[in-house]
Design a protein around this motif. Structure first.
Motif, PDB file in Angstrom:
ATOM      1  N   GLU A  12      -2.482   8.258  -7.318  1.00  0.00           N
ATOM      2  CA  GLU A  12      -2.893   8.287  -5.903  1.00  0.00           C
ATOM      3  C   GLU A  12      -4.186   9.089  -5.790  1.00  0.00           C
ATOM      4  O   GLU A  12      -4.289  10.025  -4.983  1.00  0.00           O
ATOM      5  N   ASN A  40       2.721  -1.043  -6.357  1.00  0.00           N
ATOM      6  CA  ASN A  40       1.586  -0.545  -5.576  1.00  0.00           C
ATOM      7  C   ASN A  40       0.429  -1.561  -5.606  1.00  0.00           C
ATOM      8  O   ASN A  40       0.186  -2.208  -6.612  1.00  0.00           O
ATOM      9  N   ASP A  41      -0.313  -1.658  -4.489  1.00  0.00           N
ATOM     10  CA  ASP A  41      -1.372  -2.678  -4.403  1.00  0.00           C
ATOM     11  C   ASP A  41      -2.528  -2.435  -5.390  1.00  0.00           C
ATOM     12  O   ASP A  41      -3.028  -3.383  -6.015  1.00  0.00           O
ATOM     13  N   GLU A  97     -10.340  10.041   0.859  1.00  0.00           N
ATOM     14  CA  GLU A  97     -10.210   8.640   1.287  1.00  0.00           C
ATOM     15  C   GLU A  97     -10.802   8.467   2.686  1.00  0.00           C
ATOM     16  O   GLU A  97     -11.422   7.450   2.996  1.00  0.00           O
ATOM     17  N   HIS A 109      -6.594  10.102  -2.706  1.00  0.00           N
ATOM     18  CA  HIS A 109      -6.346  11.251  -1.833  1.00  0.00           C
ATOM     19  C   HIS A 109      -6.858  12.559  -2.420  1.00  0.00           C
ATOM     20  O   HIS A 109      -6.433  13.640  -1.984  1.00  0.00           O
ATOM     21  N   GLY A 169      -7.478   2.921  -3.085  1.00  0.00           N
ATOM     22  CA  GLY A 169      -6.377   2.782  -4.034  1.00  0.00           C
ATOM     23  C   GLY A 169      -6.934   2.990  -5.429  1.00  0.00           C
ATOM     24  O   GLY A 169      -8.093   2.661  -5.696  1.00  0.00           O
ATOM     25  N   PRO A 194       0.818  -1.231   0.000  1.00  0.00           N
ATOM     26  CA  PRO A 194       0.000   0.000   0.000  1.00  0.00           C
ATOM     27  C   PRO A 194       0.848   1.276   0.000  1.00  0.00           C
ATOM     28  O   PRO A 194       0.820   2.063   0.940  1.00  0.00           O
ATOM     29  N   ALA A 195       1.603   1.471  -1.062  1.00  0.00           N
ATOM     30  CA  ALA A 195       2.475   2.653  -1.134  1.00  0.00           C
ATOM     31  C   ALA A 195       2.767   2.970  -2.584  1.00  0.00           C
ATOM     32  O   ALA A 195       2.641   2.113  -3.451  1.00  0.00           O
TER      33      ALA A 195
HETATM   34  C1  BGC Z   1      -2.346   4.633  -0.450  1.00  0.00           C
HETATM   35  C2  BGC Z   1      -2.227   3.950  -1.785  1.00  0.00           C
HETATM   36  C3  BGC Z   1      -2.840   2.562  -1.716  1.00  0.00           C
HETATM   37  C4  BGC Z   1      -4.240   2.601  -1.136  1.00  0.00           C
HETATM   38  C5  BGC Z   1      -4.855   1.232  -0.969  1.00  0.00           C
HETATM   39  C6  BGC Z   1      -3.792   4.611   0.019  1.00  0.00           C
HETATM   40  O1  BGC Z   1      -3.886   5.204   1.271  1.00  0.00           O
HETATM   41  O2  BGC Z   1      -1.915   5.984  -0.536  1.00  0.00           O
HETATM   42  O3  BGC Z   1      -0.868   3.862  -2.182  1.00  0.00           O
HETATM   43  O4  BGC Z   1      -2.852   1.997  -3.009  1.00  0.00           O
HETATM   44  O5  BGC Z   1      -4.245   3.255   0.106  1.00  0.00           O
HETATM   45  O6  BGC Z   1      -4.126   0.434  -0.086  1.00  0.00           O
END
Ligand code: BGC
Length: 251
Positions: A154, A108-109, A166, A157, A140, A69-70
């Motif tokens: 992203e 990234n996920d 989010e 957000h 995501g 998740p990044a």
């Molecule tokens: C992160 C993303 C991620 C998503 C789902 C968000 O808070 O910024 O990088 O893909 O969560 O896990």
């Protein structure tokens, strides 16, 4: 040539993995799940991954794809949602290759889920811009144009009403605030309308665990863009990560 890779999906609460046939997107082993270790540090997660991989029969030598998740730029994790801050600016590919003694590719996920849908699911053959959103702890997003991923969007957000949206429209907000489907759908309406206004997509795909309950909220949304549930739900990250690893494997 063998079309196998290990796919691993690291989340804030669980780490899941399986061996994947990367040609047709099927799981060749059981899906194994461990709890994410407290703190979610690189060292602790690497230890869990070793325990997980030994439980996968025939895993020897297979490349590993890991989704996380990044934001992930050239194998380096640039942010950290619900895991240790040690991941920020961390060379995850090199670290895991050393720890797991094999080729590793991190992404990234949501991007992994997007790849799974483009290769094996709801966005196969989709033309133009498809946007996948995973509605879970966070939101995501993955952008796919004519089947090609544009990584690290992203858009979970987006700022709406002065807040990182989010925090309002993820599935965790529905649970935390005990919102009805209708109340939650009002927030989703705002969120998807904004995406629509900014990007004029051709397709929205809704992923994440809650997508199995799509009938409770997708029909409540009024959008110009078609919106459909993802086909790969719990395994999307695993499938996409394995495909990514195989595609970038050096052999
Ligand atoms: C992160 C993303 C991620 C998503 C789902 C968000 O808070 O910024 O990088 O893909 O969560 O896990």
């Amino acid at each position: 040539m063998s079309k196998k890779a290990i796919g691993i999906d690291i989340g804030g609460t669980g780490i899941k993995g399986a061996i994947v046939d990367t040609k047709n997107g099927t799981l060749l082993s059981e899906r194994i799940r461990f709890a994410t270790p407290d703190g979610g540090t690189p060292k602790a997660i690497a230890k869990t991954l070793k325990e997980l991989i030994v439980q996968l029969p025939g895993a020897q030598g297979l490349p590993v794809g890991i989704c996380f998740p990044a934001v992930v730029k050239s194998g380096r994790t640039m942010s950290a949602a619900n895991v240790s801050k040690e991941w920020i600016g961390f060379d995850a590919d090199t670290f895991f290759e050393k720890e797991l003694q094999r080729e590793v590719h991190v992404l990234n996920d949501a991007d992994a889920a997007g790849i799974a849908e483009v290769k094996f699911g709801a966005a196969r053959d989709a033309k133009g811009l498809a946007i996948l959103t995973t509605l879970g702890t966070g939101i995501g997003t993955a952008l796919m144009f004519n089947g090609k991923l544009i990584p690290n969007a992203e858009l979970g957000h987006l700022e709406i009403d002065g807040v990182d949206y989010e925090s309002k429209a993820a599935f965790s907000a529905k649970e935390r605030e005990e919102l009805s489907w209708e109340q939650w759908a009002k927030r989703l309406q705002k969120y998807f309308s904004r995406l629509e206004a900014l990007l004029t997509p051709d397709l929205f795909i809704v992923g994440g665990g809650v997508s199995k309950e799509h009938e409770s909220f997708i029909p409540l949304l009024k959008l110009k863009t078609p919106i459909i549930p993802a086909q790969n739900r719990n395994s999307a990250g695993i499938l996409g990560a394995a495909h990514f690893a195989k595609k970038h494997a050096s052999d």
